[in-house]
Write an enzyme that holds these catalytic residues in place. Structure first.
Site, PDB file in Angstrom:
ATOM      1  N   MET A   1       0.851  -1.189   0.000  1.00  0.00           N
ATOM      2  CA  MET A   1       0.000   0.000   0.000  1.00  0.00           C
ATOM      3  C   MET A   1       0.895   1.251   0.000  1.00  0.00           C
ATOM      4  O   MET A   1       0.471   2.328   0.404  1.00  0.00           O
ATOM      5  CB  MET A   1      -0.937  -0.011   1.208  1.00  0.00           C
ATOM      6  CG  MET A   1      -1.893  -1.212   1.175  1.00  0.00           C
ATOM      7  SD  MET A   1      -3.454  -0.940   2.020  1.00  0.00           S
ATOM      8  CE  MET A   1      -2.890  -0.700   3.672  1.00  0.00           C
TER       9      MET A   1
ATOM     10  N   HIS B   1       9.166   1.078   3.022  1.00  0.00           N
ATOM     11  CA  HIS B   1      10.260   1.125   3.995  1.00  0.00           C
ATOM     12  C   HIS B   1      11.146  -0.098   3.753  1.00  0.00           C
ATOM     13  O   HIS B   1      10.888  -0.892   2.823  1.00  0.00           O
ATOM     14  CB  HIS B   1       9.707   1.151   5.430  1.00  0.00           C
ATOM     15  CG  HIS B   1       8.670   0.105   5.693  1.00  0.00           C
ATOM     16  ND1 HIS B   1       8.966  -1.224   5.738  1.00  0.00           N
ATOM     17  CD2 HIS B   1       7.330   0.196   5.894  1.00  0.00           C
ATOM     18  CE1 HIS B   1       7.878  -1.916   5.972  1.00  0.00           C
ATOM     19  NE2 HIS B   1       6.857  -1.083   6.058  1.00  0.00           N
TER      20      HIS B   1
ATOM     21  N   GLY C   1      11.350  -2.860   5.115  1.00  0.00           N
ATOM     22  CA  GLY C   1      10.628  -4.140   5.108  1.00  0.00           C
ATOM     23  C   GLY C   1      10.174  -4.470   3.691  1.00  0.00           C
ATOM     24  O   GLY C   1      10.407  -5.575   3.177  1.00  0.00           O
ATOM     25  N   HIS C   2       9.545  -3.490   3.034  1.00  0.00           N
ATOM     26  CA  HIS C   2       9.106  -3.708   1.648  1.00  0.00           C
ATOM     27  C   HIS C   2      10.315  -3.973   0.743  1.00  0.00           C
ATOM     28  O   HIS C   2      10.268  -4.841  -0.128  1.00  0.00           O
ATOM     29  CB  HIS C   2       8.391  -2.464   1.104  1.00  0.00           C
ATOM     30  CG  HIS C   2       7.111  -2.127   1.795  1.00  0.00           C
ATOM     31  ND1 HIS C   2       6.917  -0.945   2.453  1.00  0.00           N
ATOM     32  CD2 HIS C   2       5.958  -2.821   1.914  1.00  0.00           C
ATOM     33  CE1 HIS C   2       5.705  -0.910   2.948  1.00  0.00           C
ATOM     34  NE2 HIS C   2       5.094  -2.041   2.652  1.00  0.00           N
TER      35      HIS C   2
ATOM     36  N   GLN D   1     -10.251  -2.455   2.726  1.00  0.00           N
ATOM     37  CA  GLN D   1      -9.744  -3.106   3.934  1.00  0.00           C
ATOM     38  C   GLN D   1      -9.652  -2.157   5.132  1.00  0.00           C
ATOM     39  O   GLN D   1      -9.165  -2.532   6.188  1.00  0.00           O
ATOM     40  CB  GLN D   1      -8.396  -3.774   3.671  1.00  0.00           C
ATOM     41  CG  GLN D   1      -7.226  -2.837   3.435  1.00  0.00           C
ATOM     42  CD  GLN D   1      -5.987  -3.593   3.007  1.00  0.00           C
ATOM     43  OE1 GLN D   1      -5.886  -4.041   1.859  1.00  0.00           O
ATOM     44  NE2 GLN D   1      -5.029  -3.769   3.893  1.00  0.00           N
TER      45      GLN D   1
ATOM     46  N   ASP E   1       2.415  -8.788   9.456  1.00  0.00           N
ATOM     47  CA  ASP E   1       0.977  -9.034   9.364  1.00  0.00           C
ATOM     48  C   ASP E   1       0.783 -10.548   9.314  1.00  0.00           C
ATOM     49  O   ASP E   1       0.385 -11.105   8.290  1.00  0.00           O
ATOM     50  CB  ASP E   1       0.424  -8.363   8.109  1.00  0.00           C
ATOM     51  CG  ASP E   1       0.570  -6.858   8.177  1.00  0.00           C
ATOM     52  OD1 ASP E   1      -0.144  -6.227   8.957  1.00  0.00           O
ATOM     53  OD2 ASP E   1       1.442  -6.317   7.466  1.00  0.00           O
TER      54      ASP E   1
ATOM     55  N   MET F   1       9.289  -2.259  11.370  1.00  0.00           N
ATOM     56  CA  MET F   1       9.051  -1.269  10.312  1.00  0.00           C
ATOM     57  C   MET F   1       7.620  -1.382   9.824  1.00  0.00           C
ATOM     58  O   MET F   1       7.082  -2.484   9.656  1.00  0.00           O
ATOM     59  CB  MET F   1      10.019  -1.496   9.174  1.00  0.00           C
ATOM     60  CG  MET F   1      11.428  -1.228   9.638  1.00  0.00           C
ATOM     61  SD  MET F   1      12.441  -0.593   8.351  1.00  0.00           S
ATOM     62  CE  MET F   1      13.978  -0.449   9.232  1.00  0.00           C
TER      63      MET F   1
ATOM     64  N   ARG G   1       2.874   2.833   8.764  1.00  0.00           N
ATOM     65  CA  ARG G   1       2.197   3.716   9.728  1.00  0.00           C
ATOM     66  C   ARG G   1       3.180   4.445  10.642  1.00  0.00           C
ATOM     67  O   ARG G   1       2.801   5.439  11.262  1.00  0.00           O
ATOM     68  CB  ARG G   1       1.207   2.922  10.574  1.00  0.00           C
ATOM     69  CG  ARG G   1      -0.020   2.482   9.787  1.00  0.00           C
ATOM     70  CD  ARG G   1      -0.889   1.593  10.642  1.00  0.00           C
ATOM     71  NE  ARG G   1      -1.867   0.881   9.840  1.00  0.00           N
ATOM     72  CZ  ARG G   1      -3.080   1.330   9.559  1.00  0.00           C
ATOM     73  NH1 ARG G   1      -3.485   2.468  10.060  1.00  0.00           N
ATOM     74  NH2 ARG G   1      -3.903   0.622   8.802  1.00  0.00           N
TER      75      ARG G   1
HETATM   76  O1  PAF Z   1      -0.090  -5.623   3.759  1.00  0.00           O
HETATM   77  C1  PAF Z   1      -0.510  -4.747   2.962  1.00  0.00           C
HETATM   78  O2  PAF Z   1       0.168  -3.763   2.639  1.00  0.00           O
HETATM   79  C2  PAF Z   1      -1.898  -4.892   2.375  1.00  0.00           C
HETATM   80  O3  PAF Z   1      -2.775  -5.452   3.292  1.00  0.00           O
HETATM   81  C3  PAF Z   1      -1.924  -5.656   1.039  1.00  0.00           C
HETATM   82  C4  PAF Z   1      -1.479  -7.100   1.224  1.00  0.00           C
HETATM   83  C5  PAF Z   1      -1.026  -4.970   0.035  1.00  0.00           C
HETATM   84  C6  PAF Z   1      -3.345  -5.680   0.475  1.00  0.00           C
HETATM   85  O4  PAF Z   1      -3.847  -4.397   0.279  1.00  0.00           O
END
Ligand code: PAF
Length: 279
Positions: A30, A34, A36-37, A61, A151, A185, A188
């Protein structure tokens, strides 16, 4: 790096890649990227022939409109951050591109995985997550898709949905990336002041303490001590639970199967989650 904004174009781009036999790695996000991504992107780059990133703040969501409105959006910074990595394409659709008016959410039985932990506090959240991930998987048909273990519940749920609806996509959970001081990380974190970031350290500290004392103390003692610490802090604890890592049901006595301690707490309006695996 190609920037693609329409569903039709990403679908065509990926179908053409598939015809050449190349393995597609996909990192859905989303945005507000950071480290982590970036670690997910690096894994995909290492393991797959082509890496696709998506950036889409998925309204379905969010169960609070203010949370959706305030979610950090930093497209140009995000593109700069991945600039020197060899990401092949970034899919950045608009809400209208992803959802038609009154579009139904995906109906899929998560067998209760969506009713515990986050599910209790964010009704409908996981329906929104699986709806968008299913849509993205249908457009991209990834061979591998990478998600962070921060998550953890989302990861379990996506694995379940994907095994049934996208058996050719391997869902890969990747370790939590933390700041040197322990803070997990998260996009938010961008919404926290420096003081709030320091205060938020109670979350990771609590988890590390539970792990360190796992052999010595009972689950009840561990939870009670942690809750007392939160009462002295500026964060509002939403939940702290120790759950079975497979069923996500709370456990009250230790067993041989892996368990996980999960926390959600709020710093002002910013909701933070974190977890640690206990063996
Ligand atoms: O973890 C996230 O950033 C979101 O929940 C995802 C998996 C991209 C779905 O919108």
């Amino acid at each position: 790096m190609k920037i693609i904004r329409t569903a039709l174009e990403i679908h065509q781009y990926c179908s053409n890649l598939k015809k050449t036999g190349r393995k597609i790695g996909f990192v859905p996000t989303m945005g507000a990227l950071h480290d982590g991504h970036l670690s997910l992107i690096d894994l995909s780059l290492l393991k797959c022939d082509v890496t696709i990133l998506s950036i889409f703040v998925n309204p379905a969501q969010f169960n609070e409109s203010l949370d959706f409105k305030n979610y950090p959006r930093q497209e140009s910074e995000d593109l700069l951050k991945i600039g020197h990595r060899k990401v092949d394409a970034v899919f950045i659709p608009s809400v209208d591109e992803m959802y038609s008016k009154n579009e139904p959410m995906l109906e899929f039985d998560l067998e209760g995985l969506d009713l515990v932990l986050e599910g209790k506090w964010r009704p409908g959240h996981f329906k929104g997550v699986i709806t968008v991930v299913d849509k993205l998987f249908r457009l991209i048909s990834p061979d591998k898709a990478y998600f962070g273990q921060k998550d953890f519940q989302q990861l379990c749920i996506i694995k379940k949905m994907s095994a049934a609806l996208h058996p050719n996509t391997e869902v890969i959970g990747c370790e939590i990336i933390r700041e040197p001081n322990g803070l997990a990380m998260s996009s938010r974190n961008a919404l926290l002041t420096d003081t709030e970031k320091l205060e938020a350290l109670i979350i990771s500290k609590t988890l590390f303490e539970i792990k360190d004392n796992w052999e010595k103390s009972s689950i009840q003692e561990l939870l009670n001590n942690a809750k007392r610490e939160f009462e002295k802090s500026n964060l509002q604890l939403e939940y702290l639970e120790i759950v079975d890592a497979e069923t996500l049901n709370s456990i009250y006595t230790k067993s041989n199967s892996p368990s996980i301690a999960c926390i959600a707490a709020k710093s002002g309006n910013v909701r933070l989650i974190d977890n640690i695996i206990l063996y």
